[in-house]
Each structure stands twice: as structure tokens, then as C-alpha cells.
Design an enzyme around this catalytic site. Structure first.
Site, PDB file in Angstrom:
ATOM      1  N   SER A 141       0.851  -1.199   0.000  1.00 38.55           N
ATOM      2  CA  SER A 141       0.000   0.000   0.000  1.00 38.55           C
ATOM      3  C   SER A 141       0.876   1.235   0.000  1.00 38.55           C
ATOM      4  O   SER A 141       1.970   1.247   0.588  1.00 38.55           O
ATOM      5  CB  SER A 141      -0.884   0.026   1.241  1.00 38.55           C
ATOM      6  OG  SER A 141      -1.483   1.313   1.379  1.00 38.55           O
ATOM      7  N   TYR A 155      -2.957  -0.255   9.827  1.00 36.12           N
ATOM      8  CA  TYR A 155      -2.864  -0.634   8.402  1.00 36.12           C
ATOM      9  C   TYR A 155      -1.449  -0.375   7.878  1.00 36.12           C
ATOM     10  O   TYR A 155      -0.861  -1.219   7.197  1.00 36.12           O
ATOM     11  CB  TYR A 155      -3.900   0.166   7.617  1.00 36.12           C
ATOM     12  CG  TYR A 155      -4.013  -0.225   6.158  1.00 36.12           C
ATOM     13  CD1 TYR A 155      -4.480  -1.489   5.791  1.00 36.12           C
ATOM     14  CD2 TYR A 155      -3.679   0.666   5.145  1.00 36.12           C
ATOM     15  CE1 TYR A 155      -4.596  -1.846   4.453  1.00 36.12           C
ATOM     16  CE2 TYR A 155      -3.797   0.323   3.812  1.00 36.12           C
ATOM     17  CZ  TYR A 155      -4.253  -0.927   3.470  1.00 36.12           C
ATOM     18  OH  TYR A 155      -4.368  -1.283   2.151  1.00 36.12           O
TER      19      TYR A 155
HETATM   20  P1  NDP Z   1     -11.471  -5.425  -1.888  1.00 34.49           P
HETATM   21  O1  NDP Z   1     -11.988  -5.343  -0.498  1.00 34.49           O
HETATM   22  O2  NDP Z   1     -12.187  -4.699  -2.963  1.00 34.49           O
HETATM   23  O3  NDP Z   1     -11.304  -6.962  -2.299  1.00 34.49           O
HETATM   24  C1  NDP Z   1     -10.633  -7.810  -1.406  1.00 34.49           C
HETATM   25  C2  NDP Z   1     -10.529  -9.198  -1.981  1.00 34.49           C
HETATM   26  O4  NDP Z   1      -9.806  -9.988  -1.023  1.00 34.49           O
HETATM   27  C3  NDP Z   1     -11.861  -9.868  -2.180  1.00 34.49           C
HETATM   28  O5  NDP Z   1     -11.774 -10.761  -3.268  1.00 34.49           O
HETATM   29  C4  NDP Z   1     -12.061 -10.606  -0.866  1.00 34.49           C
HETATM   30  O6  NDP Z   1     -12.874 -11.772  -0.974  1.00 34.49           O
HETATM   31  C5  NDP Z   1     -10.645 -11.036  -0.555  1.00 34.49           C
HETATM   32  N1  NDP Z   1     -10.426 -11.238   0.871  1.00 34.49           N
HETATM   33  C6  NDP Z   1     -10.661 -10.375   1.880  1.00 34.49           C
HETATM   34  N2  NDP Z   1     -10.353 -10.942   3.061  1.00 34.49           N
HETATM   35  C7  NDP Z   1      -9.907 -12.197   2.767  1.00 34.49           C
HETATM   36  C8  NDP Z   1      -9.465 -13.296   3.547  1.00 34.49           C
HETATM   37  N3  NDP Z   1      -9.413 -13.219   4.887  1.00 34.49           N
HETATM   38  N4  NDP Z   1      -9.092 -14.434   2.910  1.00 34.49           N
HETATM   39  C9  NDP Z   1      -9.159 -14.525   1.556  1.00 34.49           C
HETATM   40  N5  NDP Z   1      -9.593 -13.528   0.767  1.00 34.49           N
HETATM   41  C10 NDP Z   1      -9.961 -12.391   1.361  1.00 34.49           C
HETATM   42  O7  NDP Z   1      -9.954  -4.937  -1.788  1.00 34.49           O
HETATM   43  P2  NDP Z   1      -8.989  -4.208  -2.843  1.00 34.49           P
HETATM   44  O8  NDP Z   1      -9.063  -4.871  -4.161  1.00 34.49           O
HETATM   45  O9  NDP Z   1      -9.200  -2.747  -2.725  1.00 34.49           O
HETATM   46  O10 NDP Z   1      -7.573  -4.496  -2.151  1.00 34.49           O
HETATM   47  C11 NDP Z   1      -6.720  -5.550  -2.576  1.00 34.49           C
HETATM   48  C12 NDP Z   1      -5.362  -5.341  -1.922  1.00 34.49           C
HETATM   49  O11 NDP Z   1      -4.879  -4.041  -2.282  1.00 34.49           O
HETATM   50  C13 NDP Z   1      -5.378  -5.388  -0.397  1.00 34.49           C
HETATM   51  O12 NDP Z   1      -4.221  -6.018   0.070  1.00 34.49           O
HETATM   52  C14 NDP Z   1      -5.397  -3.917  -0.012  1.00 34.49           C
HETATM   53  O13 NDP Z   1      -4.850  -3.703   1.276  1.00 34.49           O
HETATM   54  C15 NDP Z   1      -4.521  -3.333  -1.114  1.00 34.49           C
HETATM   55  N6  NDP Z   1      -4.701  -1.909  -1.339  1.00 34.49           N
HETATM   56  C16 NDP Z   1      -5.885  -1.388  -1.793  1.00 34.49           C
HETATM   57  C17 NDP Z   1      -6.020  -0.027  -1.993  1.00 34.49           C
HETATM   58  C18 NDP Z   1      -7.270   0.618  -2.477  1.00 34.49           C
HETATM   59  O14 NDP Z   1      -7.330   1.869  -2.489  1.00 34.49           O
HETATM   60  N7  NDP Z   1      -8.270  -0.125  -2.911  1.00 34.49           N
HETATM   61  C19 NDP Z   1      -4.908   0.890  -1.725  1.00 34.49           C
HETATM   62  C20 NDP Z   1      -3.698   0.245  -1.278  1.00 34.49           C
HETATM   63  C21 NDP Z   1      -3.616  -1.108  -1.095  1.00 34.49           C
HETATM   64  P3  NDP Z   1     -14.446 -11.795  -0.544  1.00 34.49           P
HETATM   65  O15 NDP Z   1     -15.199 -11.162  -1.659  1.00 34.49           O
HETATM   66  O16 NDP Z   1     -14.783 -13.225  -0.409  1.00 34.49           O
HETATM   67  O17 NDP Z   1     -14.548 -11.008   0.714  1.00 34.49           O
END
Ligand code: NDP
Length: 246
Positions: A141, A155
Site C-alpha cells: 500500500s 494498516y
Molecule cells: P477489496 O476489499 O475490494 O477486495 C478484497 C478481496 O480480497 C476480495 O476478493 C475478498 O474476498 C478477498 N479477501 C478479503 N479478506 C480475505 C481473507 N481473509 N481471505 C481470503 N480472501 C480475502 O480490496 P482491494 O481490491 O481494494 O484491495 C486488494 C489489496 O490491495 C489489499 O491487500 C489492499 O490492502 C490493497 N490496497 C488497496 C487499496 C485501495 O485503495 N483499494 C490501496 C492500497 C492497497 P471476498 O469477496 O470473499 O470477501
């Protein structure tokens, strides 16, 4: 042109957001793709259908990154089901913001379990399965590089830990020709951080480009690192953040 023909990939958290865009992009590059999710089976099926539409195999697996057994087990399952594993994308993460005095121990443990421990365990399991040329790509991030105000302590802690993990993995696995890299997204329009959410305007203002990014804009950097063009890159951090950390 397909650059990843015959390769097998696991993307954690591939049912939505950055993980879904990455899973589909790597399939378009020619990879068979396993991906995990935890809650939303319907969204996982949609992503699987988009992968299959590219002509590649799609293997969705319900596996909770908060569970240590699932975190490592998903890697073994994917490698067995696809017959090999060339690329691990550690994407699953939870975004928890809040003041220091409002973060109970259970929340601290959950965030560290998903954002840090699961990445360590999946990478450890992948190290046992990846061949020469294998890749470990982790989604960090921009808050590992710049915490712009209060509320980000937990975070930022979890994402900053991935810098040391990535450098250590690069050193540990470099002798086998396996690379490890870290991609730091800025504000990206997903369910976690919608571009029309209550804190969106302030985040966009903090970027040099003045806007949110898309999940596809992060996936393209992952595709570079996963593909043949990225083979001499390891132990590195990539800001895909519109200039948030500039
Ligand atoms: P979303 O919340 O939109 O999607 C998260 C995804 O991860 C979903 O497919 C979800 O599955 C899955 N997930 C969540 N928890 C778990 C778990 N315990 N085990 C397995 N799968 C899990 O997140 P983003 O796409 O925004 O984020 C993806 C990554 O990018 C993360 O690591 C986040 O910290 C990082 N990030 C995002 C930013 C942003 O602005 N969006 C900025 C910086 C970093 P399900 O649908 O089943 O819940």
C-alpha cells in the site's frame, strides 16, 4: 501477444477489486489461474467465468487468509490442482483505519493475520513449489510509504512489514532464480475504497494526478512483474499510486 502461456498462477483474494483484475489480466496473458475468496461465492463465479472466457483454466477456492492452515493450504491446493505453480500474487488484505485508542486486540490480530502472517505463510509454501523463474508478487500500500494523517497506524504497520518480507524473500530465493517484489497501490476504486466514498476526495487530492486509479492499472504492473519482461527485477517496491508518495 500472450506472454505467460503454460504458466500457473495463484491470486489470493481474487473475487473482487485488484485481485479480480489481476486474475483476469494474467489469464489474458495466457496463465491458468487459481484464486481464493472468503465470502462472496457469486462474485468468485463471475471472475471464474471471465477467466474461462480467455480460454484459460479458472480455479476458485474458498480459503480464509486469517486462518494459518488455509493461507498455506491454498498454495498447496493450487499447485496440485494446476499441476504446477509459477506465480503467487499475495493480494488478499483488509483495510482497517481508526485511531490508536479504538483498535481492540482482536482487530490488531485479524489485520496482522490477513495482511502479514498469511503473506508470510503463503510465500513460505510457494517457495517449496515454485520452479526456477518463479515469482512472488505482493500487494502492499502507498501507506507503507506515506501516512498522510491519523488513523492509519495499524494498516500502515501491516503493509510496511511486507517491505522487509519482500527483501528477505528476494535474498532467500534469488539463488534459485525466483523473484519477490512489492506493489504499492495508491487510492484505487474498489469495494474497499470506492472513488465515490466519504473519504475519496481527500485521497484523490493527495495524489499528483488528482484522481483514483483503477484495479486494471495495478494489474498491469503485476503482469509486468509476472511476465518474462520482469525477470531481472527482485526485492523492489513499485508505487502505482498516481504520485501519492511523491
Ligand atoms: P477489496 O476489499 O475490494 O477486495 C478484497 C478481496 O480480497 C476480495 O476478493 C475478498 O474476498 C478477498 N479477501 C478479503 N479478506 C480475505 C481473507 N481473509 N481471505 C481470503 N480472501 C480475502 O480490496 P482491494 O481490491 O481494494 O484491495 C486488494 C489489496 O490491495 C489489499 O491487500 C489492499 O490492502 C490493497 N490496497 C488497496 C487499496 C485501495 O485503495 N483499494 C490501496 C492500497 C492497497 P471476498 O469477496 O470473499 O470477501
Amino acid at each position: 501477444m500472450s506472454t505467460m502461456n503454460g504458466t500457473a498462477v495463484l491470486v489470493t483474494g481474487g473475487s473482487r477489486g485488484i485481485g479480480a483484475a489481476t486474475a483476469v489480466r494474467l489469464a489474458r496473458e495466457g496463465a491458468d489461474v487459481a484464486f481464493t475468496y472468503v465470502k462472496d461465492e457469486a462474485r468468485a463465479k463471475e471472475v471464474a467465468a471471465r477467466i474461462e472466457a480467455t480460454g484459460q483454466k479458472a480455479l476458485p477456492l474458498r480459503a480464509d487468509a486469517a486462518d494459518a492452515g488455509d493461507a498455506a493450504g491454498a498454495v498447496e491446493w493450487a499447485a496440485d490442482a494446476l499441476g504446477r505453480l509459477d506465480v503467487l500474487v499475495n493480494n488478499a488484505g483488509v483495510g482497517v483505519l481508526g485511531p490508536l485508542d479504538a483498535l481492540p486486540l482482536a482487530e490488531v490480530d485479524r489485520v496482522l493475520a490477513v495482511n502479514v502472517r498469511a503473506v508470510f505463510l503463503a510465500s513460505q509454501a510457494a517457495a517449496g513449489r515454485l520452479p526456477e523463474g518463479g515469482r512472488i508478487i505482493t500487494i502492499g500500500s502507498c501507506m507503507a510509504q506515506r501516512v498522510p494523517g491519523p488513523g492509519g497506524v495499524l494498516y500502515a504497520l501491516s503493509k510496511t512489514a511486507l517491505i522487509g518480507l519482500t527483501k528477505g524473500l528476494a535474498r532467500e530465493l534469488g539463488g534459485r532464480g525466483i523473484t519477490a517484489n512489492l506493489v504499492h497501490p495508491g487510492p484505487i476504486d474498489t469495494d474497499m475504497n470506492p472513488a465515490d466514498g466519504p473519504y475519496a476526495e481527500g485521497q484523490a487530492t493527495l495524489t499528483a494526478l488528482g484522481r483514483f486509479g483503477t484495479a486494471e492499472e495495478v494489474a498491469s504492473t503485476v503482469a509486468f512483474l509476472a511476465g518474462p519482461e520482469g525477470r531481472y527485477v527482485t526485492g523492489a517496491e513499485f508505487a502505482v499510486d498516481g504520485g501519492y508518495a511523491a
